[in-house]
Design a protein around this motif. Sequence first.
Motif, short mmCIF file in Angstrom:
data_model
loop_
_atom_site.label_atom_id
_atom_site.label_comp_id
_atom_site.label_asym_id
_atom_site.label_seq_id
_atom_site.Cartn_x
_atom_site.Cartn_y
_atom_site.Cartn_z
N ALA A 52 28.95 4.40 -24.94
CA ALA A 52 28.10 3.81 -25.38
C ALA A 52 28.10 2.37 -24.88
CB ALA A 52 27.68 3.50 -27.00
N ALA A 53 29.29 1.64 -24.85
CA ALA A 53 29.59 0.14 -24.23
C ALA A 53 29.07 0.21 -22.86
CB ALA A 53 30.77 -0.12 -24.59
N MET A 54 29.42 1.16 -22.04
CA MET A 54 29.05 1.24 -20.75
C MET A 54 27.49 1.12 -20.41
SD MET A 54 31.54 4.05 -19.19
CE MET A 54 30.29 4.52 -17.75
N LEU A 55 26.73 1.81 -21.27
CA LEU A 55 25.24 2.01 -20.96
C LEU A 55 24.63 0.68 -21.60
CD1 LEU A 55 22.82 3.32 -20.09
CD2 LEU A 55 22.78 4.76 -22.06
N TYR A 56 24.99 0.27 -22.74
CA TYR A 56 24.68 -1.14 -23.61
C TYR A 56 24.91 -2.09 -22.54
CZ TYR A 56 23.35 1.34 -27.84
OH TYR A 56 22.69 2.04 -28.69
N ASN A 57 26.20 -2.36 -21.92
CA ASN A 57 26.67 -3.45 -21.23
C ASN A 57 25.82 -3.63 -20.08
OD1 ASN A 57 28.21 -5.66 -20.27
ND2 ASN A 57 29.17 -4.18 -18.94
N TYR A 58 25.31 -2.14 -19.31
CA TYR A 58 24.46 -2.45 -18.18
C TYR A 58 23.00 -2.77 -18.66
CZ TYR A 58 21.82 -1.55 -13.75
OH TYR A 58 21.29 -1.77 -12.77
N PHE A 66 15.33 -3.00 -17.03
CA PHE A 66 15.33 -1.96 -18.23
C PHE A 66 15.98 -3.00 -19.33
CE2 PHE A 66 15.40 1.12 -14.82
CZ PHE A 66 14.67 2.13 -15.25
N HIS A 67 15.51 -2.63 -20.42
CA HIS A 67 16.41 -3.41 -21.82
C HIS A 67 16.29 -2.40 -22.83
CE1 HIS A 67 12.24 -4.34 -22.62
NE2 HIS A 67 12.57 -4.58 -23.73
N GLY A 68 17.33 -2.71 -23.77
CA GLY A 68 17.31 -1.91 -24.97
C GLY A 68 16.25 -2.41 -25.94
N ILE A 69 16.16 -1.38 -26.72
CA ILE A 69 15.18 -1.44 -27.97
C ILE A 69 15.81 -2.21 -29.11
CG2 ILE A 69 13.54 -0.54 -29.51
CD1 ILE A 69 12.93 1.55 -27.40
N VAL A 70 17.06 -1.79 -29.41
CA VAL A 70 17.97 -2.30 -30.48
C VAL A 70 18.69 -3.45 -30.22
CG1 VAL A 70 19.25 -1.71 -32.45
CG2 VAL A 70 17.79 0.12 -31.38
N THR A 71 18.08 -4.63 -30.48
CA THR A 71 18.89 -5.84 -29.87
C THR A 71 19.91 -6.34 -30.89
OG1 THR A 71 16.94 -7.11 -31.27
CG2 THR A 71 16.75 -6.84 -28.85
N ASN A 72 19.83 -5.86 -32.10
CA ASN A 72 20.91 -6.52 -32.98
C ASN A 72 22.16 -5.26 -32.85
OD1 ASN A 72 22.81 -7.08 -35.07
ND2 ASN A 72 21.48 -6.85 -36.80
N LYS A 73 23.18 -5.84 -32.20
CA LYS A 73 24.43 -4.96 -31.78
C LYS A 73 24.92 -4.14 -33.08
CE LYS A 73 25.13 -7.42 -27.67
NZ LYS A 73 26.34 -8.15 -26.83
N ALA A 74 24.86 -4.57 -33.99
CA ALA A 74 25.54 -3.93 -35.34
C ALA A 74 24.47 -2.63 -35.76
CB ALA A 74 25.35 -4.81 -36.43
N ASP A 75 23.51 -2.58 -35.17
CA ASP A 75 22.25 -1.59 -35.64
C ASP A 75 22.47 -0.49 -34.50
OD1 ASP A 75 22.09 -2.62 -37.96
OD2 ASP A 75 20.25 -3.79 -37.18
N ARG A 76 23.07 -0.79 -33.50
CA ARG A 76 22.84 0.32 -32.25
C ARG A 76 23.75 1.67 -32.84
NH1 ARG A 76 23.63 -3.74 -27.14
NH2 ARG A 76 21.56 -4.42 -27.14
N SER A 77 23.28 2.67 -32.13
CA SER A 77 23.84 3.70 -32.24
C SER A 77 24.66 4.03 -31.06
CB SER A 77 22.73 5.02 -32.19
OG SER A 77 23.19 6.37 -31.92
N LEU A 78 25.97 4.87 -31.46
CA LEU A 78 26.82 5.51 -30.30
C LEU A 78 26.21 6.72 -29.62
CD1 LEU A 78 30.08 5.26 -31.98
CD2 LEU A 78 29.17 3.56 -30.37
#
Length: 143
Positions: A52-58, A66-78
């Motif tokens: 998950a860290a690899m993908l979110y980091n990219y 591209f950008h992630g939808i969940v911006t609050n890192k504490a709420d992100r799914s693995l």
Amino acid sequence: LPSMLDYAVHAKNGSMYNTPPTFAIYMAGLVFEWMEEQGGVPAIYEANQRKAAMLYNYLDNASRLFHGIVTNKADRSLMNVPFVTPSPELDEKFVKEAAASGLVSLKGHRLVGGMRASIYNAMPVEGVKALIEFIKKFELENK
């Protein structure tokens, strides 16, 4: 008397009142054996964090498209990483081209749209790396 101990209930149901789901039990056993071979729950959890860290980091730091939808890192799914491009049309193109390259089931949730990478326990790190490489290639071709 509990139903499980009432023979009349069993007789009425052809002795199948409590037939266990044997295939599901068998499959669960295979999964548990596989997990033990990987080092158990702690090792699986650590691997999931790395993937998950690899993908979110990219998505957070390297991608311009591209950008992630969940911006609050504490709420992100693995397990499920949702992401989008600037347009639904580009999202659709990405999903189609990804599928043609062997990266399947990336279409996002019907209510959210975009893409969703499901990187569950059995997804190897190589699969996440392949997705990131495809995202890079797609970005170069769709500036």
